[in-house]
Structures are given as structure tokens and as C-alpha cells.
Design a protein around this motif. Structure first.
Motif, PDB file in Angstrom:
ATOM      1  N   THR A   1      -9.301   7.430   4.236  1.00 10.28           N
ATOM      2  CA  THR A   1     -10.324   6.030   4.464  1.00 10.28           C
ATOM      3  C   THR A   1      -9.631   4.763   3.690  1.00 10.28           C
ATOM      4  O   THR A   1      -8.559   5.114   2.983  1.00 10.28           O
ATOM      5  N   ALA A   2     -10.015   3.754   4.036  1.00  9.11           N
ATOM      6  CA  ALA A   2      -9.294   2.568   3.310  1.00  9.11           C
ATOM      7  C   ALA A   2      -9.519   2.620   1.776  1.00  9.11           C
ATOM      8  O   ALA A   2      -8.716   2.055   1.086  1.00  9.11           O
ATOM      9  N   ASP A   3     -10.624   3.312   1.460  1.00  9.61           N
ATOM     10  CA  ASP A   3     -10.840   3.382  -0.082  1.00  9.61           C
ATOM     11  C   ASP A   3     -10.092   4.214  -0.645  1.00  9.61           C
ATOM     12  O   ASP A   3      -9.309   3.933  -1.913  1.00  9.61           O
ATOM     13  N   ASP A   4      -9.388   5.240   0.021  1.00  7.54           N
ATOM     14  CA  ASP A   4      -8.372   6.175  -0.356  1.00  7.54           C
ATOM     15  C   ASP A   4      -6.947   5.283  -0.699  1.00  7.54           C
ATOM     16  O   ASP A   4      -6.391   5.282  -1.580  1.00  7.54           O
ATOM     17  N   LEU A   5      -6.963   4.707   0.475  1.00  7.46           N
ATOM     18  CA  LEU A   5      -5.604   3.809   0.476  1.00  7.46           C
ATOM     19  C   LEU A   5      -5.502   2.558  -0.639  1.00  7.46           C
ATOM     20  O   LEU A   5      -4.619   2.304  -1.275  1.00  7.46           O
TER      21      LEU A   5
ATOM     22  N   PHE B   1      -3.739   3.198  -3.932  1.00  9.12           N
ATOM     23  CA  PHE B   1      -2.566   3.048  -4.016  1.00  9.12           C
ATOM     24  C   PHE B   1      -1.838   1.580  -3.940  1.00  9.12           C
ATOM     25  O   PHE B   1      -0.740   1.174  -4.182  1.00  9.12           O
ATOM     26  N   THR B   2      -2.864   0.721  -3.708  1.00 12.74           N
ATOM     27  CA  THR B   2      -2.460  -0.573  -3.889  1.00 12.74           C
ATOM     28  C   THR B   2      -2.602  -1.562  -5.126  1.00 12.74           C
ATOM     29  O   THR B   2      -2.480  -2.669  -5.194  1.00 12.74           O
ATOM     30  N   GLU B   3      -3.410  -0.949  -5.903  1.00 12.72           N
ATOM     31  CA  GLU B   3      -3.765  -1.556  -7.194  1.00 12.72           C
ATOM     32  C   GLU B   3      -2.878  -1.359  -8.072  1.00 12.72           C
ATOM     33  O   GLU B   3      -2.185  -0.272  -8.384  1.00 12.72           O
ATOM     34  N   LEU B   4      -2.438  -2.154  -8.959  1.00 12.58           N
ATOM     35  CA  LEU B   4      -1.456  -1.974 -10.078  1.00 12.58           C
ATOM     36  C   LEU B   4      -2.170  -1.301 -11.377  1.00 12.58           C
ATOM     37  O   LEU B   4      -3.157  -1.491 -11.754  1.00 12.58           O
ATOM     38  N   ASP B   5      -1.435  -0.322 -11.670  1.00 11.96           N
ATOM     39  CA  ASP B   5      -1.926   0.629 -12.704  1.00 11.96           C
ATOM     40  C   ASP B   5      -1.034  -0.028 -14.016  1.00 11.96           C
ATOM     41  O   ASP B   5      -0.102  -0.050 -14.170  1.00 11.96           O
ATOM     42  N   GLU B   6      -2.087  -0.085 -14.979  1.00 13.38           N
ATOM     43  CA  GLU B   6      -1.786  -1.081 -16.346  1.00 13.38           C
ATOM     44  C   GLU B   6      -0.692   0.266 -17.110  1.00 13.38           C
ATOM     45  O   GLU B   6      -0.055  -0.059 -18.065  1.00 13.38           O
ATOM     46  N   GLY B   7      -1.329   1.292 -16.815  1.00 12.52           N
ATOM     47  CA  GLY B   7      -0.275   2.462 -17.535  1.00 12.52           C
ATOM     48  C   GLY B   7      -0.656   2.476 -18.967  1.00 12.52           C
ATOM     49  O   GLY B   7      -1.881   2.272 -19.473  1.00 12.52           O
ATOM     50  N   PHE B   8       0.432   2.780 -19.862  1.00  7.95           N
ATOM     51  CA  PHE B   8       0.288   2.875 -21.334  1.00  7.95           C
ATOM     52  C   PHE B   8       1.486   2.763 -21.992  1.00  7.95           C
ATOM     53  O   PHE B   8       2.580   2.739 -21.284  1.00  7.95           O
ATOM     54  N   ASP B   9       1.356   2.354 -23.133  1.00  2.68           N
ATOM     55  CA  ASP B   9       2.603   2.153 -23.928  1.00  2.68           C
ATOM     56  C   ASP B   9       3.510   3.278 -24.176  1.00  2.68           C
ATOM     57  O   ASP B   9       2.961   4.243 -24.929  1.00  2.68           O
ATOM     58  N   MET B  10       4.738   3.420 -23.989  1.00  4.07           N
ATOM     59  CA  MET B  10       5.455   4.757 -24.086  1.00  4.07           C
ATOM     60  C   MET B  10       5.606   4.864 -25.701  1.00  4.07           C
ATOM     61  O   MET B  10       5.931   5.954 -26.220  1.00  4.07           O
ATOM     62  N   GLY B  11       5.893   3.762 -26.355  1.00  4.94           N
ATOM     63  CA  GLY B  11       6.265   3.779 -27.956  1.00  4.94           C
ATOM     64  C   GLY B  11       4.907   4.313 -28.570  1.00  4.94           C
ATOM     65  O   GLY B  11       5.065   5.275 -29.266  1.00  4.94           O
ATOM     66  N   ASP B  12       3.746   4.137 -28.107  1.00  8.24           N
ATOM     67  CA  ASP B  12       2.475   4.917 -28.496  1.00  8.24           C
ATOM     68  C   ASP B  12       2.324   6.296 -28.181  1.00  8.24           C
ATOM     69  O   ASP B  12       2.148   7.072 -28.985  1.00  8.24           O
ATOM     70  N   LEU B  13       2.830   6.485 -27.353  1.00  4.76           N
ATOM     71  CA  LEU B  13       2.794   8.088 -26.627  1.00  4.76           C
ATOM     72  C   LEU B  13       3.745   8.852 -27.528  1.00  4.76           C
ATOM     73  O   LEU B  13       3.541   9.732 -28.093  1.00  4.76           O
ATOM     74  N   LEU B  14       4.927   8.333 -27.634  1.00  6.18           N
ATOM     75  CA  LEU B  14       5.979   8.927 -28.362  1.00  6.18           C
ATOM     76  C   LEU B  14       5.622   9.253 -29.950  1.00  6.18           C
ATOM     77  O   LEU B  14       5.755  10.116 -30.502  1.00  6.18           O
TER      78      LEU B  14
END
Length: 69
Positions: free
Chosen positions: A35-39, A42-55
Motif C-alpha cells: 500500500t501507499a502506507d508501506d511505501l 521508505f520515503t521518510e528520513l531515518d534519523e538513525g543513531f550516533d555511531m560514537g555512542d554505539l561504539l
């Protein structure tokens, strides 16, 4: 054959080879269920996370693990 969302599945059927006709039907049903909701996901920007914090977190966990051993 029916396409179900992950939350609707109660058991996983035994895997088997699909005939070309069955495979075409699976693709057709999956395309129709997308559906359009599924699509939109994939069009929204994912803020993600800080790799420094993860490491840093992983290093702390590694040190704690090594201290136990």
C-alpha cells in the motif's frame, strides 16, 4: 494462496519449491497488498543513531564481559 502481514501469521508452513505459476501468484498478491502506507516508510528520513555512542556502549559491554571471564 494468501498474503498476510507479519502480525497476522500464527505459524510458519513447511517450506517447499513453488511452481512458476505459484511464484507468479505470490508476486502478484504481494504487489497488490503493498500500500501507499508501506511505501511511505521508505520515503521518510531515518534519523538513525550516533555511531560514537554505539561504539562506546559496545566497548563498555566488552570490558564488562572480559571482567567476568
Amino acid at each position: 494462496m494468501q498474503v498476510r502481514k507479519l502480525g497476522e501469521i500464527t505459524h510458519v508452513p513447511e517450506l517447499r519449491e513453488l511452481t512458476p505459476e505459484e511464484q507468479a501468484e505470490v508476486y502478484r498478491l504481494a504487489k497488490a497488498a503493498f500500500t501507499a502506507d508501506d511505501l511511505q516508510r521508505f520515503t521518510e528520513l531515518d534519523e538513525g543513531f550516533d555511531m560514537g555512542d554505539l561504539l562506546t556502549s559496545l566497548e563498555e559491554k566488552q570490558k564488562a564481559y572480559e571482567a567476568k571471564s
